[in-house]
Design an enzyme around this catalytic site. Structure first.
Site, PDB file in Angstrom:
ATOM      1  N   HIS A  33       0.830  -1.210   0.000  1.00  0.00           N
ATOM      2  CA  HIS A  33       0.000   0.000   0.000  1.00  0.00           C
ATOM      3  C   HIS A  33       0.866   1.261   0.000  1.00  0.00           C
ATOM      4  CE1 HIS A  33      -3.171  -2.749   1.465  1.00  0.00           C
ATOM      5  NE2 HIS A  33      -2.286  -3.181   2.341  1.00  0.00           N
TER       6      HIS A  33
HETATM    7  C1  BDR Z   1      -2.324   0.441   5.757  1.00  0.00           C
HETATM    8  O1  BDR Z   1      -2.363  -0.109   7.069  1.00  0.00           O
HETATM    9  C2  BDR Z   1      -1.078  -0.378   7.531  1.00  0.00           C
HETATM   10  O2  BDR Z   1      -1.014  -1.565   8.231  1.00  0.00           O
HETATM   11  C3  BDR Z   1      -0.173  -0.355   6.332  1.00  0.00           C
HETATM   12  O3  BDR Z   1       1.116   0.109   6.709  1.00  0.00           O
HETATM   13  C4  BDR Z   1      -0.860   0.593   5.389  1.00  0.00           C
HETATM   14  O4  BDR Z   1      -0.454   1.922   5.616  1.00  0.00           O
HETATM   15  C5  BDR Z   1      -3.118  -0.447   4.850  1.00  0.00           C
HETATM   16  O5  BDR Z   1      -4.430  -0.553   5.309  1.00  0.00           O
END
Ligand code: BDR
Ligand code: CA
Length: 348
Positions: free
Chosen positions: A273
């Site tokens: 992400h």
């Molecule tokens: C987001 O949640 C976190 O665990 C990850 O780093 C990312 O920023 C994804 O939902």
């Protein structure tokens, strides 16, 4: 005078994919990382600070200030995600010890200082809960006008959540701060320039970015540090034998992230992400977006933390977000592997 490189300020809750995002920024020649804010999220904020400082030590980069953010979300107790990111946030990886220090000022002030130091030039990136950014906007309500661009990883648009059935992690941890950021953004611009809105990348987009053992192996090869590709059949927690120190850390971190995704039914892969958000911060052309008005559900008993996009303008409010809706993962991975591979090779 404009800088030859773009100044970037990153607010992170490091976190396996946050670490990959920071590596990408450090590896990108057109970016100058001018500050890092640590936000409580995947792990407590003290651990996020330690991870950011350790990563800078590992990468041998000097002069990037790291600032500690709030220990708790604005209105609710902190929840953390060691199940997803490991006990210290970086899976099985061990970062080097460091005597680097945090700034004397906090992360909200760091946002404001950076924005004022580079008016109209600073690129903001937020890949954790939006607590620090909300506090910064309280302190400096014109912050949106000072930034050149803001990219947020958060939310899920017409798509299921990953934390509750409808909410994404970063928004779900601190929904009030997210609501303040989206609300404050609109207020700062009023009717002046409603087009200058944050780029928001939700799970609907970022889950297209699936790191696999084969892609991770391509990265190791690009760094001149090949090792056998990981396999779902490997014993859990098997440590990397890569000679390159950055590749070793990234492999040890990613293995934990692969195992988490496997256990949740996604396969032996991991969604990057935050690296996508970092790449878009430097080059928005990597994604296509649709403009809309976003608000965050704060009171629904089943839907708290849901990001609601008013695609058809029912609310009659100014747009406050560009929602990413399409990306070519191959283009992203080619760029990520090229850049981080070269950067790691230079360290090795
Ligand atoms: C987001 O949640 C976190 O665990 C990850 O780093 C990312 O920023 C994804 O939902
Ligand atoms: Ca994150």
């Amino acid at each position: 005078m404009t800088s030859p490189t773009a100044p970037v300020f990153a607010d992170v809750d490091t976190g396996v994919d946050d670490a990959m995002a920071l590596a990408y920024l450090l590896a990108s020649p057109e970016a100058e990382l001018v500050g890092i804010a640590a936000t409580a999220g995947n792990v407590p904020v003290q651990q996020v600070c330690a991870n950011n400082l350790g990563l800078l030590e590992l990468c041998g980069v000097a002069g990037i200030p790291v600032s500690k953010g709030a220990e708790q979300p604005l209105h609710t107790p902190l929840r953390t995600a060691e199940d997803t990111h490991g006990p210290q946030g970086l899976g099985y990886a061990q970062l080097p010890a460091t005597d680097r220090l945090l700034t004397a000022h906090d992360a909200a002030e760091a946002w404001v200082r950076a924005a004022r130091a580079y008016p109209g030039e600073l690129i903001g990136l937020a890949t954790g809960p939006l607590t620090n950014l909300a506090l910064a906007m309280r302190a400096e309500p014109t912050l949106p006008k000072l930034l050149r661009r803001l990219v947020i990883m958060g939310g899920a648009f017409d798509y299921r959540g990953n934390t509750t059935p409808v909410s994404e992690w970063n928004i779900s941890v601190d929904p009030e701060s997210a609501a303040e950021v989206f609300g404050g953004w609109g207020a700062a611009w009023g009717l002046d320039d409603p087009t200058h809105v944050p780029i928001v990348l939700g799970l609907n987009l970022t889950e297209n970015i699936a790191m696999t053992p084969a892609l991770l192996n391509r990265l190791a090869v690009a760094a001149g540090s090949p090792s056998a590709p990981m396999s779902v059949l490997d014993e859990r927690g098997t440590r990397s034998t890569a000679a390159n120190p950055l590749i070793r850390v990234l492999e040890d971190a990613m293995r934990f992230y692969f195992e988490f995704h496997f256990d949740t039914g996604d396969g032996y892969l991991a969604h990057l992400h935050d690296p996508l958000a970092a790449a878009v911060a430097l080059d928005p052309e990597l994604v296509s977006c649709r403009e809309t008005t976003v608000d965050v559900e704060l009171s629904g008993t089943l839907t708290r933390g849901m990001t609601v996009a008013d695609w058809r303008g029912h609310w009659g409010r100014q747009p406050n977000a560009l929602i990413g809706d399409r990306v070519d993962p191959a283009v992203f991975f080619d760029r990520f592997i090229d850049r981080v591979g070269v950067f790691a090779r230079e360290l090795g």
